[in-house]
Design a protein around this motif. Structure first.
Motif, PDB file in Angstrom:
ATOM      1  N   GLN A  87       0.841  -1.197   0.000  1.00 42.37           N
ATOM      2  CA  GLN A  87       0.000   0.000   0.000  1.00 42.37           C
ATOM      3  C   GLN A  87       0.870   1.239   0.000  1.00 42.37           C
ATOM      4  OE1 GLN A  87      -2.569  -0.567   3.371  1.00 42.37           O
ATOM      5  NE2 GLN A  87      -1.307   0.720   4.659  1.00 42.37           N
ATOM      6  N   TRP A  88       0.355   2.267  -0.642  1.00 40.81           N
ATOM      7  CA  TRP A  88       1.050   3.530  -0.763  1.00 40.81           C
ATOM      8  C   TRP A  88       0.111   4.659  -0.388  1.00 40.81           C
ATOM      9  CZ3 TRP A  88       0.740  -0.274  -4.428  1.00 40.81           C
ATOM     10  CH2 TRP A  88       1.925  -0.906  -4.797  1.00 40.81           C
ATOM     11  N   PRO A  89       0.452   5.476   0.620  1.00 34.48           N
ATOM     12  CA  PRO A  89      -0.319   6.707   0.831  1.00 34.48           C
ATOM     13  C   PRO A  89       0.054   7.648  -0.324  1.00 34.48           C
ATOM     14  CG  PRO A  89       1.477   6.538   2.419  1.00 34.48           C
ATOM     15  CD  PRO A  89       1.516   5.306   1.578  1.00 34.48           C
ATOM     16  N   VAL A  90      -0.938   8.245  -0.962  1.00 35.19           N
ATOM     17  CA  VAL A  90      -0.671   9.071  -2.138  1.00 35.19           C
ATOM     18  C   VAL A  90      -1.387  10.402  -2.032  1.00 35.19           C
ATOM     19  CG1 VAL A  90      -0.269   7.103  -3.673  1.00 35.19           C
ATOM     20  CG2 VAL A  90      -2.580   8.018  -3.452  1.00 35.19           C
ATOM     21  N   LYS A  91      -0.904  11.358  -2.803  1.00 31.60           N
ATOM     22  CA  LYS A  91      -1.569  12.665  -2.890  1.00 31.60           C
ATOM     23  C   LYS A  91      -2.499  12.639  -4.092  1.00 31.60           C
ATOM     24  CE  LYS A  91      -0.831  17.627  -3.204  1.00 31.60           C
ATOM     25  NZ  LYS A  91      -2.049  17.912  -2.504  1.00 31.60           N
ATOM     26  N   LEU A  92      -3.779  12.835  -3.832  1.00 33.29           N
ATOM     27  CA  LEU A  92      -4.785  12.896  -4.887  1.00 33.29           C
ATOM     28  C   LEU A  92      -4.718  14.275  -5.539  1.00 33.29           C
ATOM     29  CD1 LEU A  92      -7.286  11.603  -6.247  1.00 33.29           C
ATOM     30  CD2 LEU A  92      -8.659  12.632  -4.423  1.00 33.29           C
ATOM     31  N   LEU A  93      -4.598  14.292  -6.857  1.00 32.08           N
ATOM     32  CA  LEU A  93      -4.554  15.557  -7.591  1.00 32.08           C
ATOM     33  C   LEU A  93      -5.921  15.921  -8.145  1.00 32.08           C
ATOM     34  CD1 LEU A  93      -1.182  14.999  -9.461  1.00 32.08           C
ATOM     35  CD2 LEU A  93      -1.594  16.341  -7.378  1.00 32.08           C
ATOM     36  N   ASP A  94      -6.575  14.950  -8.788  1.00 35.30           N
ATOM     37  CA  ASP A  94      -7.933  15.186  -9.268  1.00 35.30           C
ATOM     38  C   ASP A  94      -8.635  13.858  -9.486  1.00 35.30           C
ATOM     39  OD1 ASP A  94      -7.537  14.247 -11.996  1.00 35.30           O
ATOM     40  OD2 ASP A  94      -6.669  16.182 -12.489  1.00 35.30           O
ATOM     41  N   LEU A  95      -9.952  13.933  -9.640  1.00 37.24           N
ATOM     42  CA  LEU A  95     -10.723  12.732  -9.902  1.00 37.24           C
ATOM     43  C   LEU A  95     -11.929  13.067 -10.755  1.00 37.24           C
ATOM     44  CD1 LEU A  95     -12.797  11.498  -6.892  1.00 37.24           C
ATOM     45  CD2 LEU A  95     -11.729  13.706  -6.890  1.00 37.24           C
ATOM     46  N   SER A  96     -12.505  12.013 -11.325  1.00 36.21           N
ATOM     47  CA  SER A  96     -13.697  12.142 -12.155  1.00 36.21           C
ATOM     48  C   SER A  96     -14.551  10.907 -11.902  1.00 36.21           C
ATOM     49  CB  SER A  96     -13.316  12.230 -13.643  1.00 36.21           C
ATOM     50  OG  SER A  96     -12.887  10.964 -14.118  1.00 36.21           O
ATOM     51  N   LEU A  97     -15.679  10.826 -12.593  1.00 32.58           N
ATOM     52  CA  LEU A  97     -16.509   9.632 -12.468  1.00 32.58           C
ATOM     53  C   LEU A  97     -15.804   8.413 -13.056  1.00 32.58           C
ATOM     54  CD1 LEU A  97     -20.054  10.967 -13.409  1.00 32.58           C
ATOM     55  CD2 LEU A  97     -19.144  10.482 -11.130  1.00 32.58           C
ATOM     56  N   LYS A  98     -14.764   8.617 -13.814  1.00 24.57           N
ATOM     57  CA  LYS A  98     -14.116   7.519 -14.524  1.00 24.57           C
ATOM     58  C   LYS A  98     -12.709   7.194 -14.024  1.00 24.57           C
ATOM     59  CE  LYS A  98     -14.629   4.585 -17.874  1.00 24.57           C
ATOM     60  NZ  LYS A  98     -15.513   3.482 -17.782  1.00 24.57           N
ATOM     61  N   GLY A  99     -12.153   7.975 -13.093  1.00 27.29           N
ATOM     62  CA  GLY A  99     -10.805   7.662 -12.632  1.00 27.29           C
ATOM     63  C   GLY A  99     -10.200   8.738 -11.755  1.00 27.29           C
ATOM     64  N   LEU A 100      -8.886   8.639 -11.558  1.00 20.50           N
ATOM     65  CA  LEU A 100      -8.199   9.593 -10.712  1.00 20.50           C
ATOM     66  C   LEU A 100      -6.765   9.789 -11.151  1.00 20.50           C
ATOM     67  CD1 LEU A 100      -6.992   8.007  -7.445  1.00 20.50           C
ATOM     68  CD2 LEU A 100      -8.515   6.721  -8.881  1.00 20.50           C
ATOM     69  N   LEU A 101      -6.188  10.901 -10.728  1.00 16.57           N
ATOM     70  CA  LEU A 101      -4.806  11.252 -10.988  1.00 16.57           C
ATOM     71  C   LEU A 101      -4.146  11.498  -9.641  1.00 16.57           C
ATOM     72  CD1 LEU A 101      -2.729  12.008 -13.278  1.00 16.57           C
ATOM     73  CD2 LEU A 101      -3.436  14.387 -12.888  1.00 16.57           C
ATOM     74  N   ILE A 102      -2.970  10.875  -9.434  1.00 14.25           N
ATOM     75  CA  ILE A 102      -2.259  11.025  -8.170  1.00 14.25           C
ATOM     76  C   ILE A 102      -0.807  11.413  -8.430  1.00 14.25           C
ATOM     77  CG2 ILE A 102      -3.718   9.354  -6.956  1.00 14.25           C
ATOM     78  CD1 ILE A 102      -1.340   7.329  -7.246  1.00 14.25           C
ATOM     79  N   GLU A 103      -0.166  11.936  -7.380  1.00 14.75           N
ATOM     80  CA  GLU A 103       1.281  12.113  -7.449  1.00 14.75           C
ATOM     81  C   GLU A 103       1.915  10.734  -7.334  1.00 14.75           C
ATOM     82  OE1 GLU A 103       3.043  14.740  -4.582  1.00 14.75           O
ATOM     83  OE2 GLU A 103       2.132  16.505  -5.520  1.00 14.75           O
ATOM     84  N   ARG A 104       2.951  10.516  -8.087  1.00 16.24           N
ATOM     85  CA  ARG A 104       3.653   9.238  -8.063  1.00 16.24           C
ATOM     86  C   ARG A 104       4.348   9.071  -6.709  1.00 16.24           C
ATOM     87  NH1 ARG A 104       6.706   6.744 -12.792  1.00 16.24           N
ATOM     88  NH2 ARG A 104       7.863   5.058 -11.810  1.00 16.24           N
ATOM     89  N   PRO A 105       4.020   7.980  -5.986  1.00 20.77           N
ATOM     90  CA  PRO A 105       4.661   7.780  -4.677  1.00 20.77           C
ATOM     91  C   PRO A 105       6.102   7.290  -4.844  1.00 20.77           C
ATOM     92  CG  PRO A 105       3.205   5.943  -5.169  1.00 20.77           C
ATOM     93  CD  PRO A 105       3.054   6.932  -6.288  1.00 20.77           C
ATOM     94  N   ALA A 106       6.888   7.495  -3.816  1.00 19.09           N
ATOM     95  CA  ALA A 106       8.263   6.972  -3.811  1.00 19.09           C
ATOM     96  C   ALA A 106       8.434   6.141  -2.553  1.00 19.09           C
ATOM     97  CB  ALA A 106       9.259   8.125  -3.837  1.00 19.09           C
ATOM     98  N   PRO A 107       8.918   4.947  -2.653  1.00 18.19           N
ATOM     99  CA  PRO A 107       9.259   4.265  -3.903  1.00 18.19           C
ATOM    100  C   PRO A 107       8.005   3.725  -4.593  1.00 18.19           C
ATOM    101  CG  PRO A 107       9.621   2.778  -2.066  1.00 18.19           C
ATOM    102  CD  PRO A 107       9.182   4.093  -1.477  1.00 18.19           C
ATOM    103  N   TRP A 108       8.104   3.583  -5.905  1.00 16.89           N
ATOM    104  CA  TRP A 108       6.997   3.049  -6.700  1.00 16.89           C
ATOM    105  C   TRP A 108       7.438   1.690  -7.232  1.00 16.89           C
ATOM    106  CZ3 TRP A 108       2.157   2.764  -7.252  1.00 16.89           C
ATOM    107  CH2 TRP A 108       1.538   2.428  -8.438  1.00 16.89           C
ATOM    108  N   ASP A 109       7.012   0.636  -6.542  1.00 18.01           N
ATOM    109  CA  ASP A 109       7.452  -0.719  -6.874  1.00 18.01           C
ATOM    110  C   ASP A 109       6.264  -1.640  -7.151  1.00 18.01           C
ATOM    111  OD1 ASP A 109       6.516  -0.676  -4.296  1.00 18.01           O
ATOM    112  OD2 ASP A 109       8.113  -1.893  -3.458  1.00 18.01           O
TER     113      ASP A 109
END
Length: 124
Positions: free
Chosen positions: A30-52
């Protein structure tokens, strides 16, 4: 709208800027992430580090609107950038969709636009 690759894309679903505690899960990771935006169809987040993550598997996105309300989506990674990750919703339960619908509705100035998006979502 211009895509990072330079190609033009017509968005069918309005994105709303929204900040809420969000986590991305995949199996026991699991990765805590920063949500940038969302819609009824999906979401955009900041890429977490590390991303594995295993990019061949789906993810669960949990957006905590408050202590009692969480929007839960099963999502698939659709695009990856150096600092951002975009996901498309594969499945969302009725309660989560109700909360997400209300959130988007409150953030869209045009109720006609909301109805168009719901029709497109149903027709997908």
């Amino acid at each position: 709208m211009t895509h990072p690759s330079g190609t033009d894309e017509r968005r069918r679903f309005q994105r709303i800027d929204f900040d809420a505690p969000t986590e991305l899960r995949q199996g026991d990771r699991q990765w805590p992430v920063k949500l940038l935006d969302l819609s009824l169809k999906g979401l955009l987040i900041e890429r977490p580090a590390p991303w594995d993550a295993d990019l061949t598997q789906d993810f669960d996105a949990l957006i905590h609107l408050d202590k009692e309300v969480t929007v839960h989506m099963q999502v698939e990674l659709r695009h990856e950038e150096p600092t951002r990750l975009g996901f498309v919703c594969l499945y969302i339960d009725v309660d989560s969709m109700t909360h997400l619908h209300r959130l988007v509705e409150l953030n869209l100035a045009d109720s006609t636009e909301m109805m168009r998006e719901l029709r497109e979502l149903i027709e997908d």
